[in-house]
Write an enzyme that holds these catalytic residues in place. Structure first.
Site, PDB file in Angstrom:
ATOM      1  N   CYS A 196       1.038  -0.517  -0.382  1.00 13.74           N
ATOM      2  CA  CYS A 196      -0.051   0.319   0.286  1.00 13.74           C
ATOM      3  C   CYS A 196       0.795   2.006  -0.146  1.00 13.74           C
ATOM      4  O   CYS A 196       0.593   2.481   0.013  1.00 13.74           O
ATOM      5  CB  CYS A 196      -0.479   0.252   1.200  1.00 13.74           C
ATOM      6  SG  CYS A 196      -1.772  -1.553   1.153  1.00 13.74           S
TER       7      CYS A 196
ATOM      8  N   HIS B 111      -2.657   6.974   6.774  1.00 16.49           N
ATOM      9  CA  HIS B 111      -3.250   6.119   6.429  1.00 16.49           C
ATOM     10  C   HIS B 111      -4.587   5.783   6.679  1.00 16.49           C
ATOM     11  O   HIS B 111      -5.330   5.627   4.896  1.00 16.49           O
ATOM     12  CB  HIS B 111      -1.992   4.662   6.512  1.00 16.49           C
ATOM     13  CG  HIS B 111      -2.244   3.698   5.416  1.00 16.49           C
ATOM     14  ND1 HIS B 111      -2.051   3.639   4.431  1.00 16.49           N
ATOM     15  CD2 HIS B 111      -2.435   2.480   5.580  1.00 16.49           C
ATOM     16  CE1 HIS B 111      -1.843   2.734   3.662  1.00 16.49           C
ATOM     17  NE2 HIS B 111      -2.292   1.877   4.519  1.00 16.49           N
TER      18      HIS B 111
ATOM     19  N   HIS C  12      -9.739   2.461  -0.260  1.00 19.40           N
ATOM     20  CA  HIS C  12      -7.924   2.455  -0.258  1.00 19.40           C
ATOM     21  C   HIS C  12      -7.708   1.622  -1.562  1.00 19.40           C
ATOM     22  O   HIS C  12      -8.033   0.804  -2.247  1.00 19.40           O
ATOM     23  CB  HIS C  12      -8.207   0.712   0.664  1.00 19.40           C
ATOM     24  CG  HIS C  12      -6.660   1.080   0.767  1.00 19.40           C
ATOM     25  ND1 HIS C  12      -5.065   1.717   0.440  1.00 19.40           N
ATOM     26  CD2 HIS C  12      -5.730  -0.064   1.677  1.00 19.40           C
ATOM     27  CE1 HIS C  12      -4.483   0.927   0.489  1.00 19.40           C
ATOM     28  NE2 HIS C  12      -4.281   0.776   1.865  1.00 19.40           N
TER      29      HIS C  12
END
Length: 615
Positions: free
Chosen positions: A261, A416, A454
């Site tokens: 990620c 995040h 995401h």
């Protein structure tokens, strides 16, 4: 000693669940309620055009953007196709069925026998126990995703030729970024050598839809054939390859660095280092992932990583039919998992010296990215200590560069913020402890995954684009669907921005982008304000040179604005130069001191390993 170049942001573009990145349109979609009436109207017009509407309809735009229920254009969560395993016991006798002769497997499976043939059909008898796969449907537990705006199809803007969706989005993002820079690419190519351009754009997981790796791996099981495109177009660095070959046509460094990620920040780090070292004058960095594919989501769901409607309704204490599917992603609140999204973003970096010469716009500067692993781990997907290092290094660098007061009072962090219980605890703890160590009492924390989901390797690029919007419009997007911070989240030193927060953007000196990837891929980036970047550049040139730069910048800004205006009325074609000026062997001339390529210039062969020579 020559000073290091400052990598400045001169262009950005892309597409996410919030819309088109150029012109700050995707950012404006998140904070539209806080904009002036004129800016709201501009954003609604841009979104309507993107979504194929004849006139803006805010309700329809809102319903067709951001996180929302998965639409049938992707797949139907209520009736997802799969192959159910079935075991048939024919020990007590024979079972039989008819099949077209062309569909008969060759050789026949064990215990299959042809009993009769009529015209082009055959009767097959089964003896004994048989294992079969039977087409069936099932309900998929995950109902939501951060999908591209309804009505937008990146393949319609160029000759896509069955490209995987991630590559379609990558080409759009690069084309959008280049156009919104307001700079003429052929002119830039004359200012720098063809090997002075770097491109680092990739996908965290590769292209896994049916035109890429997903098709390659599932074709035979689906009774289809593997094509010649499936394998090569599935590679994780293919977004960079497509941008090189069909948008830019450069001959510099290229590739993609993968870090789950955190992949965009890995690519940003490499682009920054190229510019600071002088290996490149321009760097295109980015990320692109299109993971709203049932097989991909199945993998994350099996880990318990994705939010489900059932679990979120249970948290809220309501029936599932009362749940607003758009509110399912709640970073730092009471949550149960993240929501997957799709996005492609490309950021155009340039050395400050070339930015001055070219009259480039300055949206900010990116001097530093730090990447740290976690050390020894138990769960490979679990968080660890490395993120303490990356965040602390950002504040230490900001303190050395901007001063203690700036760190304490004039920064923000783009967290995040995935919306998993584990992330809310660990990231909250990290940010709080680092803030306290540096004397920060109210560090604003944003988490835009509440809007976009995401997007895996592109997630931190989404964060960067939103941060540039804060400097442009002065509003930090609120963590919209998180009503209160969860009890187990450390909050000391932090200000979780749950509602849109208007600020004086000239008083925001820096932002930290934070990313925590599976496997211990921690990365944090320091982003400096456009005001600081301009101040730095002004300090290194004469007054006349600065005035000349400002004159040329006005022309560049006008071109960028004209592009944004045009895209808001009619979607412009994606820049796609297929089979354009292909360099053949006859155009290359090699000597022991240089390689000359007709149309691209001469590249001196300067020894680069002198440090290893023993005298």
């Amino acid at each position: 000693m020559a000073r290091r170049a400052l990598p400045v942001i001169v262009g950005f573009g892309g597409i996410s669940a919030a819309g088109r990145s150029s012109g700050f349109q995707s950012y404006m979609s998140m904070v539209r309620s806080e904009l002036s009436a004129a800016d709201r109207d501009k954003n609604l017009q841009a979104m309507a055009t993107l979504m194929g509407m004849s006139t803006p309809n805010e309700g329809a735009i809102d319903a067709g953007t951001m996180i929302r229920g998965i639409t049938r254009e992707y797949f139907d969560p209520a009736a997802l196709s799969w192959n159910a395993p079935v075991r048939i016991d024919a020990q007590a006798g024979e079972s039989s069925f008819w099949i077209h002769a062309k569909r008969l497997p060759n050789p026949l499976p064990t215990q299959w026998h042809v009993a009769a043939e009529i015209d082009d059909k055959v009767q097959v008898t089964l003896v004994g126990e048989q294992s079969l796969l039977v087409p069936a449907i099932r309900e998929f537990p995950v109902k939501t995703a951060g999908m591209l705006p309804d009505g937008f199809d990146p393949s319609s803007l160029y000759a896509s030729r069955s490209h995987p969706k991630g590559l379609q989005m990558s080409l759009f993002a690069a084309s959008d970024a280049l156009a919104y820079s307001g700079l003429d690419w052929p002119t830039l190519q004359r200012l720098v050598g063809a090997d002075q351009v770097s491109v680092y754009v990739g996908s965290a997981m590769g292209q896994l839809d049916y035109d890429g790796g997903g098709g390659m791996l599932s074709a035979r099981a689906r009774g289809a054939r593997v094509t010649s495109k499936h394998c090569p177009l599935s590679l994780a660095e293919m977004p960079a390859d497509f941008i090189n070959a069909y948008v830019l046509g450069h001959m510099g460094r290229t590739g993609a660095t993968l870090g789950a990620c955190a992949s965009f920040l890995y690519n940003l780090r490499t682009g920054i280092e190229d510019i600071q070292s002088g290996r490149a004058q321009i760097a295109f960095v980015g990320g692109a992932d299109a993971p709203v594919v049932p097989e991909v989501m199945d993998g994350y769901a099996a880990m318990g990583a994705l939010a489900t409607a059932d679990a979120m309704a249970a948290i809220d204490g309501i029936d599932i039919d009362q749940l607003d599917l758009r509110s399912i992603c709640r970073p730092f609140g009471d949550n149960c998992g993240f929501t997957i999204g799709e996005s492609a973003q490309v950021i155009m970096l340039m050395s400050d010296e070339l930015a001055l010469r070219s009259g480039a716009q300055i949206f900010g500067a990116t001097p530093l990215v730090e990447v740290c692993a976690d050390g020894f781990k138990k769960s490979i997907s679990g968080p660890g200590a490395g993120n303490y290092l990356t965040v602390a290094k950002m504040l230490a660098s900001a303190k050395g560069l901007l001063g203690e007061d700036s760190v304490r009072y004039r920064g923000m962090v783009q967290a995040h913020g995935t919306s998993t219980p584990q992330n809310r605890v660990t990231e909250g703890m990290i940010l709080s402890r680092v803030a306290k160590a540096f004397g920060v009492q109210q560090w604003p924390v944003a988490a835009i995954k509440t809007y976009l989901g995401h997007s895996l390797g592109a997630a931190s690029a989404d964060q960067l684009v939103a941060t540039l919007g804060v400097w442009q419009h002065g509003v930090i997007p609120g963590i919209k669907h998180t009503k209160t911070v969860a009890d187990d989240v450390e909050t000391e030193g932090l200000e979780f921005v749950l509602k849109h927060k208007a600020i004086d953007s000239s008083a925001l000196d820096f932002a930290v982008l934070n990313s925590k990837g599976f496997g211990g891929n921690n990365a944090s980036a320091l982003v400096l304000s456009p005001e600081y970047a301009n101040k730095f550049m002004r300090a290194h040139v004469t007054k006349d040179a600065w005035l000349d730069y400002q004159t040329r910048r006005e022309q560049v800004q006008a071109k960028a604005q004209a592009y944004d205006d045009a895209m808001s009325q009619v979607l412009q074609p994606t820049r796609y130069l297929f089979d354009n000026d292909v360099v053949g062997d006859a155009r290359v001339h090699v000597s022991d001191s240089a390689v000359a390529i007709d149309g691209f210039g001469t590249f001196p062969l300067t020894p680069s390993l002198n440090d290893y020579i023993c005298e």
